[in-house]
Write a protein that holds these residues in place. Structure first.
Motif, PDB file in Angstrom:
ATOM      1  N   GLU A   1     181.213 123.152 115.715  1.00  0.00           N
ATOM      2  CA  GLU A   1     181.883 123.244 117.019  1.00  0.00           C
ATOM      3  C   GLU A   1     182.663 124.535 117.215  1.00  0.00           C
ATOM      4  O   GLU A   1     183.705 124.593 117.865  1.00  0.00           O
ATOM      5  CB  GLU A   1     182.748 122.008 117.253  1.00  0.00           C
ATOM      6  N   LEU A   2     182.115 125.600 116.604  1.00  0.00           N
ATOM      7  CA  LEU A   2     182.597 126.956 116.876  1.00  0.00           C
ATOM      8  C   LEU A   2     181.379 127.778 117.277  1.00  0.00           C
ATOM      9  O   LEU A   2     180.275 127.535 116.774  1.00  0.00           O
ATOM     10  CB  LEU A   2     183.242 127.568 115.627  1.00  0.00           C
ATOM     11  N   ALA A   3     181.581 128.737 118.177  1.00  0.00           N
ATOM     12  CA  ALA A   3     180.458 129.586 118.606  1.00  0.00           C
ATOM     13  C   ALA A   3     180.553 130.936 117.909  1.00  0.00           C
ATOM     14  O   ALA A   3     181.647 131.500 117.753  1.00  0.00           O
ATOM     15  CB  ALA A   3     180.487 129.769 120.114  1.00  0.00           C
ATOM     16  N   PHE A   4     179.381 131.430 117.477  1.00  0.00           N
ATOM     17  CA  PHE A   4     179.302 132.690 116.733  1.00  0.00           C
ATOM     18  C   PHE A   4     178.199 133.576 117.304  1.00  0.00           C
ATOM     19  O   PHE A   4     177.266 133.088 117.936  1.00  0.00           O
ATOM     20  CB  PHE A   4     178.967 132.423 115.259  1.00  0.00           C
ATOM     21  N   LEU A   5     178.312 134.875 117.011  1.00  0.00           N
ATOM     22  CA  LEU A   5     177.240 135.827 117.299  1.00  0.00           C
ATOM     23  C   LEU A   5     176.757 136.417 115.975  1.00  0.00           C
ATOM     24  O   LEU A   5     177.559 136.889 115.167  1.00  0.00           O
ATOM     25  CB  LEU A   5     177.745 136.955 118.199  1.00  0.00           C
ATOM     26  N   LYS A   6     175.442 136.383 115.748  1.00  0.00           N
ATOM     27  CA  LYS A   6     174.862 136.979 114.542  1.00  0.00           C
ATOM     28  C   LYS A   6     174.916 138.505 114.690  1.00  0.00           C
ATOM     29  O   LYS A   6     174.540 139.058 115.724  1.00  0.00           O
ATOM     30  CB  LYS A   6     173.392 136.585 114.377  1.00  0.00           C
ATOM     31  N   THR A   7     175.372 139.172 113.634  1.00  0.00           N
ATOM     32  CA  THR A   7     175.450 140.639 113.702  1.00  0.00           C
ATOM     33  C   THR A   7     174.448 141.281 112.737  1.00  0.00           C
ATOM     34  O   THR A   7     173.902 140.625 111.849  1.00  0.00           O
ATOM     35  CB  THR A   7     176.860 141.145 113.326  1.00  0.00           C
ATOM     36  N   HIS A   8     174.244 142.549 112.925  1.00  0.00           N
ATOM     37  CA  HIS A   8     173.371 143.350 112.051  1.00  0.00           C
ATOM     38  C   HIS A   8     174.073 144.690 111.856  1.00  0.00           C
ATOM     39  O   HIS A   8     174.240 145.430 112.810  1.00  0.00           O
ATOM     40  CB  HIS A   8     172.009 143.553 112.731  1.00  0.00           C
ATOM     41  N   TYR A   9     174.501 144.958 110.636  1.00  0.00           N
ATOM     42  CA  TYR A   9     175.314 146.179 110.471  1.00  0.00           C
ATOM     43  C   TYR A   9     174.485 147.439 110.686  1.00  0.00           C
ATOM     44  O   TYR A   9     173.292 147.481 110.417  1.00  0.00           O
ATOM     45  CB  TYR A   9     176.077 146.190 109.145  1.00  0.00           C
ATOM     46  N   TYR A  10     175.162 148.454 111.181  1.00  0.00           N
ATOM     47  CA  TYR A  10     174.550 149.732 111.552  1.00  0.00           C
ATOM     48  C   TYR A  10     175.230 150.828 110.739  1.00  0.00           C
ATOM     49  O   TYR A  10     176.441 151.020 110.845  1.00  0.00           O
ATOM     50  CB  TYR A  10     174.762 149.963 113.055  1.00  0.00           C
ATOM     51  N   GLY A  11     174.464 151.530 109.916  1.00  0.00           N
ATOM     52  CA  GLY A  11     175.033 152.617 109.116  1.00  0.00           C
ATOM     53  C   GLY A  11     175.654 152.105 107.835  1.00  0.00           C
ATOM     54  O   GLY A  11     175.598 150.913 107.516  1.00  0.00           O
ATOM     55  N   GLY A  12     176.267 152.996 107.114  1.00  0.00           N
ATOM     56  CA  GLY A  12     176.809 152.668 105.792  1.00  0.00           C
ATOM     57  C   GLY A  12     178.201 152.068 105.884  1.00  0.00           C
ATOM     58  O   GLY A  12     179.168 152.767 106.142  1.00  0.00           O
ATOM     59  N   ILE A  13     178.283 150.751 105.676  1.00  0.00           N
ATOM     60  CA  ILE A  13     179.604 150.116 105.690  1.00  0.00           C
ATOM     61  C   ILE A  13     179.848 149.413 104.358  1.00  0.00           C
ATOM     62  O   ILE A  13     178.906 149.071 103.641  1.00  0.00           O
ATOM     63  CB  ILE A  13     179.759 149.082 106.838  1.00  0.00           C
TER      64      ILE A  13
END
Ligand code: MN
Ligand code: MN
Length: 482
Positions: A133-145
């Motif tokens: 019952e929480l909403a999330f967004l899937k991320t995709h990292y960009y560059g060197g982190i």
């Protein structure tokens, strides 16, 4: 060579004089800065922070650059355009400014290239889901982190959503004072012994667990309705606020970046802490330098490109022939015939700086640096003759003659500068856009301010180095023939 063996014993005073004459001594910007320069350094620091706070993504950087350029009379470069100051954009994510020189474009240009993208988290094509019952967004990292640096901190969302109907919707949430922010959750230390602490750093944090928390309020519906009430509530907010649907997120570029403004660091406010200083530091310095030009002898160009952090790929990166289009356009605007030969000759006769940041000697990790060849914070703009890794692989190794010319230009202009590489040879390394611009056979070398905590959500620069870099870029634009 002088004959060895026969020497006269020197006095201590003679030794000191000889050392001063022959040996190279690092000079801090502050050693040479008079009261007026000190004031200028801090004034420029304010402009710098404002730029960083506005330019949180490459699209926002293009807007910030365009805004300042237009205010000073730069016009869009198109067929039949008249004037001396132009800009041209590429898909809203790269921009170039040009000030035509008295000598004509065909005689060669002075080009400074920097990049305006920075490491961040992008959203996946199907980002939105509900869990517990929480909403999330899937991320995709960009560059060197370093993934852990992005957890448990306030994050903002900036970008565009493009609808099937051809509308481009701007989304900017998290940086205005009253905005909500977003965050990636991290595990409490009480329960992370097995899942994180006993693992290698590279294994302890997984990209698929980097999910952006964006909601927790379910839709108010009668009993027995299907699940996903929180996800649907978020979709409804997106529909009501922006007119976009879940399918529209496929054609979106939404970037997750650290929330908040650029800040002074230190009681003395000597330093600037902010996200995105690699490479918006160099972009800011190039922008300051080209905007101040009045009527230069040589045509000056500042290119601000995208996608450097993922290896300069794609149509907004430095790895395109955009530069040829630029030069041809500038020639046309100057009333010169932009034949293939003329454009090629102009580029081959050009001098360029690949403006990018370098790693400053980190006082807590001196072992990764080679201290005789490391950049020092506060010691001015850094010249890096070559980049690359290992045996100079993937490097642009600048011509000695060109480096000598630049030294003279900067010394004559009173610029405090230093020469440094990046880290110990076998420790790692990195590249810039220098090798991509070098394909035209022009003179090019890497130059820029040094940073601490590079590629982190809060990079640190020294205001003195920003000021020195602007001075170095200005002197480069104004210098006589090479
Ligand atoms: Mn960079
Ligand atoms: Mn970088």
């Amino acid at each position: 060579m002088a004959k060895a063996g026969k020497t006269t014993r020197l006095t201590k005073k003679q030794f000191k004089d000889l050392k001063e004459k022959l040996a190279l001594k690092p000079i801090s910007v502050w050693d040479k800065a008079d009261a007026a320069t000190r004031q200028e350094i801090f004034k420029m620091g304010e402009r710098y922070k404002a730029f960083l706070s506005q330019a949180k993504t490459e699209r926002l950087a293009v807007e910030a650059i365009r805004e300042r350029a237009r205010a000073l009379g730069f016009k869009p470069l198109k067929a039949g355009a008249k004037g001396r100051r132009f800009y041209l954009e590429q898909q809203g994510k790269a921009i170039a400014l040009c000030v035509l020189g008295k000598k004509g474009v065909g005689a060669g240009l002075r080009i400074i290239g920097s990049h305006i993208d920075a490491p961040r988290l992008d959203l996946k094509m199907h980002p939105l889901y509900e869990n517990q019952e929480l909403a999330f967004l899937k991320t995709h990292y960009y560059g060197g982190i370093k993934k852990y640096q992005w957890l448990a901190r306030p994050l903002a969302l900036h970008g565009v959503v493009c609808t099937r109907e051809g509308k481009t919707v701007q989304v900017h949430v998290g940086d205005a004072p009253d905005d909500p922010v977003f965050t990636l959750l991290d595990l409490l230390p009480h329960l992370s012994r097995k899942s994180q602490e006993s693992k290698k750093l590279s294994d302890a944090f997984e990209a698929e667990r980097m999910n952006l928390l964006i909601g927790g309020l379910p839709l108010d519906v009668e009993e027995g309705a299907e699940n996903d009430k929180v996800k649907l509530a978020v979709l409804k907010l997106l529909q009501d606020g922006y007119g976009v649907s879940e399918a529209d997120l496929i054609s979106a570029e939404l970037e997750v970046v650290p929330a908040g403004l650029a800040r002074d660091v230190g009681l003395d406010r000597a330093l600037v802490g902010a996200y995105g200083q690699d490479d918006r530091a160099s972009a800011f310095c190039a922008l300051e330098a080209i905007l101040a030009l009045k009527d230069p002898a040589v045509t000056a160009v500042a290119m601000f490109v995208d996608k450097e952090e993922i290896g300069s790929e794609g149509p907004t990166s430095a790895n395109t022939r955009w530069i040829e289009l630029l030069v041809a356009g500038f020639m046309e605007a100057a009333g010169e015939k932009p034949s293939y030969l003329a454009v090629s000759r102009a580029l081959a006769a050009s001098q360029a700086l690949s403006a990018d940041v370098n790693a400053a000697l980190d006082p807590d990790f001196p072992e990764v640096h080679e201290k005789r060849n490391a950049a020092l914070l506060g010691y001015g703009v850094t010249l890096t003759k070559y980049t690359g890794h290992g045996g100079k692989y993937s490097a642009n190794d600048a011509n000695a003659e060109y480096v000598a010319w630049l030294r003279k230009v900067w010394d004559q202009a009173g610029v405090t500068w230093q020469a440094a590489g990046m880290g110990k040879i076998d420790e790692g390394g990195g590249g810039t856009i220098a090798k991509l611009m070098a394909v035209y056979g022009l003179d090019i070398v890497d130059v820029g301010p040094a940073l601490l905590s590079m590629h982190s959500p809060f990079e640190v620069s020294h205001k003195a180095d920003i000021h020195s870099s602007v001075g170095a870029f200005r002197a480069f634009y104004l210098a006589g023939p090479r």
